[in-house]
Motif scaffolding. Structure first.
Motif, short mmCIF file in Angstrom:
data_model
loop_
_atom_site.label_atom_id
_atom_site.label_comp_id
_atom_site.label_asym_id
_atom_site.label_seq_id
_atom_site.Cartn_x
_atom_site.Cartn_y
_atom_site.Cartn_z
N SER A 8 -4.36 15.78 18.93
CA SER A 8 -4.30 14.84 17.81
C SER A 8 -4.29 15.60 16.49
O SER A 8 -4.72 16.74 16.41
N ALA A 9 -3.79 14.92 15.49
CA ALA A 9 -3.83 15.44 14.11
C ALA A 9 -4.16 14.27 13.21
O ALA A 9 -3.77 13.13 13.47
N SER A 10 -4.91 14.56 12.15
CA SER A 10 -5.32 13.49 11.24
C SER A 10 -4.69 13.68 9.87
O SER A 10 -4.21 14.76 9.53
N ASN A 11 -4.71 12.59 9.10
CA ASN A 11 -4.14 12.56 7.75
C ASN A 11 -2.66 12.93 7.77
O ASN A 11 -2.24 13.87 7.12
N ILE A 12 -1.89 12.15 8.50
CA ILE A 12 -0.46 12.40 8.66
C ILE A 12 0.33 11.48 7.74
O ILE A 12 0.18 10.26 7.78
N ARG A 13 1.20 12.07 6.92
CA ARG A 13 2.05 11.28 6.03
C ARG A 13 3.09 10.54 6.87
O ARG A 13 3.69 11.11 7.78
N ALA A 14 3.29 9.27 6.54
CA ALA A 14 4.29 8.45 7.22
C ALA A 14 4.98 7.57 6.19
O ALA A 14 4.44 7.31 5.12
N GLN B 163 0.84 -1.20 0.00
CA GLN B 163 0.00 0.00 0.00
C GLN B 163 0.88 1.25 0.00
O GLN B 163 1.91 1.29 0.64
N GLY B 164 0.47 2.26 -0.71
CA GLY B 164 1.18 3.54 -0.71
C GLY B 164 2.19 3.65 -1.82
O GLY B 164 2.57 2.69 -2.48
N GLU B 165 2.64 4.86 -2.02
CA GLU B 165 3.62 5.17 -3.05
C GLU B 165 5.00 4.66 -2.62
O GLU B 165 5.42 4.89 -1.49
N GLN B 166 5.70 4.00 -3.53
CA GLN B 166 7.04 3.53 -3.21
C GLN B 166 8.01 4.70 -3.26
O GLN B 166 7.97 5.52 -4.19
N VAL B 167 8.85 4.81 -2.23
CA VAL B 167 9.84 5.88 -2.15
C VAL B 167 11.18 5.26 -1.81
O VAL B 167 11.26 4.17 -1.25
N SER B 168 12.24 5.95 -2.15
CA SER B 168 13.60 5.54 -1.77
C SER B 168 14.03 6.42 -0.61
O SER B 168 13.75 7.62 -0.60
N CYS B 169 14.68 5.82 0.35
CA CYS B 169 15.12 6.54 1.54
C CYS B 169 16.61 6.33 1.74
O CYS B 169 17.10 5.22 1.62
N GLN B 170 17.30 7.41 2.03
CA GLN B 170 18.72 7.32 2.30
C GLN B 170 18.96 7.35 3.80
O GLN B 170 18.54 8.30 4.47
N VAL C 151 20.76 3.24 0.71
CA VAL C 151 19.46 3.62 0.19
C VAL C 151 18.55 2.41 0.33
O VAL C 151 18.89 1.32 -0.12
N VAL C 152 17.42 2.61 1.01
CA VAL C 152 16.44 1.54 1.20
C VAL C 152 15.10 2.01 0.66
O VAL C 152 14.87 3.19 0.49
N SER C 153 14.24 1.05 0.39
CA SER C 153 12.92 1.43 -0.11
C SER C 153 11.91 1.42 1.02
O SER C 153 12.11 0.80 2.06
N GLY C 154 10.84 2.13 0.80
CA GLY C 154 9.75 2.22 1.76
C GLY C 154 8.48 2.62 1.05
O GLY C 154 8.49 2.81 -0.17
N ARG C 155 7.42 2.73 1.80
CA ARG C 155 6.12 3.13 1.25
C ARG C 155 5.61 4.35 1.99
O ARG C 155 5.57 4.37 3.22
N ALA C 156 5.19 5.37 1.23
CA ALA C 156 4.58 6.56 1.83
C ALA C 156 3.10 6.26 2.01
O ALA C 156 2.41 5.91 1.05
N VAL C 157 2.62 6.35 3.23
CA VAL C 157 1.23 6.06 3.55
C VAL C 157 0.66 7.22 4.36
O VAL C 157 1.37 8.14 4.73
N ASN C 158 -0.62 7.14 4.65
CA ASN C 158 -1.28 8.16 5.44
C ASN C 158 -1.84 7.50 6.70
O ASN C 158 -2.54 6.51 6.61
N ILE C 159 -1.53 8.05 7.84
CA ILE C 159 -2.09 7.58 9.10
C ILE C 159 -3.31 8.47 9.38
O ILE C 159 -3.20 9.69 9.36
N ARG C 160 -4.45 7.84 9.61
CA ARG C 160 -5.69 8.60 9.81
C ARG C 160 -5.60 9.54 11.00
O ARG C 160 -6.09 10.66 10.95
N GLU C 161 -5.00 9.09 12.10
CA GLU C 161 -4.90 9.96 13.28
C GLU C 161 -3.71 9.54 14.14
O GLU C 161 -3.47 8.36 14.33
N ILE C 162 -3.00 10.54 14.64
CA ILE C 162 -1.98 10.33 15.66
C ILE C 162 -2.39 11.17 16.85
O ILE C 162 -2.65 12.36 16.72
#
Length: 179
Positions: free
Chosen positions: A134-140, A104-111, A117-128
């Motif tokens: 609290s804040a909602s729709n947080i990119r992780a 799930q989520g957009e594939q991103v490369s992380c340094q 360099v490793v890969s990961g996925r950019a996702v959205n957390i509904r609430e933290i």
């Protein structure tokens, strides 16, 4: 820690430092659209907090400060407070507990800080939620394959930027105020 300096016209990272730096050639509009799709809502962040300030106790382990967080109202975890981290990060285990699928989520490369360099996925957390704030729709970013070691994640600026905040490492407190 992660920090990216992006060219506003191309979206390319032109400078990076710290533990993890996201590297993407996507334009800001494309990233926002993908984030909105993952969230199932708009990409708008909503901050819920009573008037005044919320003082959050921090735990200190070695040179790191940890905060107790509740993700999506059901997963309790300790996250490393990292003001140098652009996006909040979560481990694959926490993502699984949140119902986020591995692809799930957009594939991103992380340094990483050591240059890998490793890969990961950019996702959205509904609430933290931290205490009453609290804040909602947080990119992780979910890093692939255990790149976080024993930690469950980092609380980065994708959450903290929604508040006026102050970290008091001597008192081991995070003070949040609504913007």
């Amino acid at each position: 820690r992660q920090m990216c300096i992006r060219d506003r016209t191309t979206g390319r990272v032109v400078g990076a430092a710290g533990k993890v730096a996201l590297v993407t050639a996507k334009t800001a509009g494309k990233v926002a659209a993908e984030t909105a799709k993952v969230a199932g809502k708009g990409a708008r962040t909503v901050v819920n907090m009573t008037v005044g300030k919320e003082v959050i106790s921090l735990d200190k382990k070695y040179n790191s400060l940890y905060v107790d967080a509740v993700l999506n109202r059901r997963v309790r975890t300790k996250l490393i407070l990292d003001t140098g981290c652009t996006d909040t990060q979560i481990s694959p285990d926490i993502a699984r507990r949140l119902g986020i699928r591995p692809n799930q989520g957009e594939q991103v490369s992380c340094q990483l800080a050591d240059g890998r360099v490793v890969s990961g996925r950019a996702v959205n957390i509904r609430e933290i939620r931290l205490g009453r704030a609290s804040a909602s729709n947080i990119r992780a970013v979910v890093l692939d394959g255990g790149k976080m070691g024993q930690d469950t994640g980092l609380l980065g600026m994708s959450f903290l930027d929604n508040f006026v905040f102050r970290v008091d490492s001597e008192k081991k407190e995070l003070v949040l105020q609504k913007r």
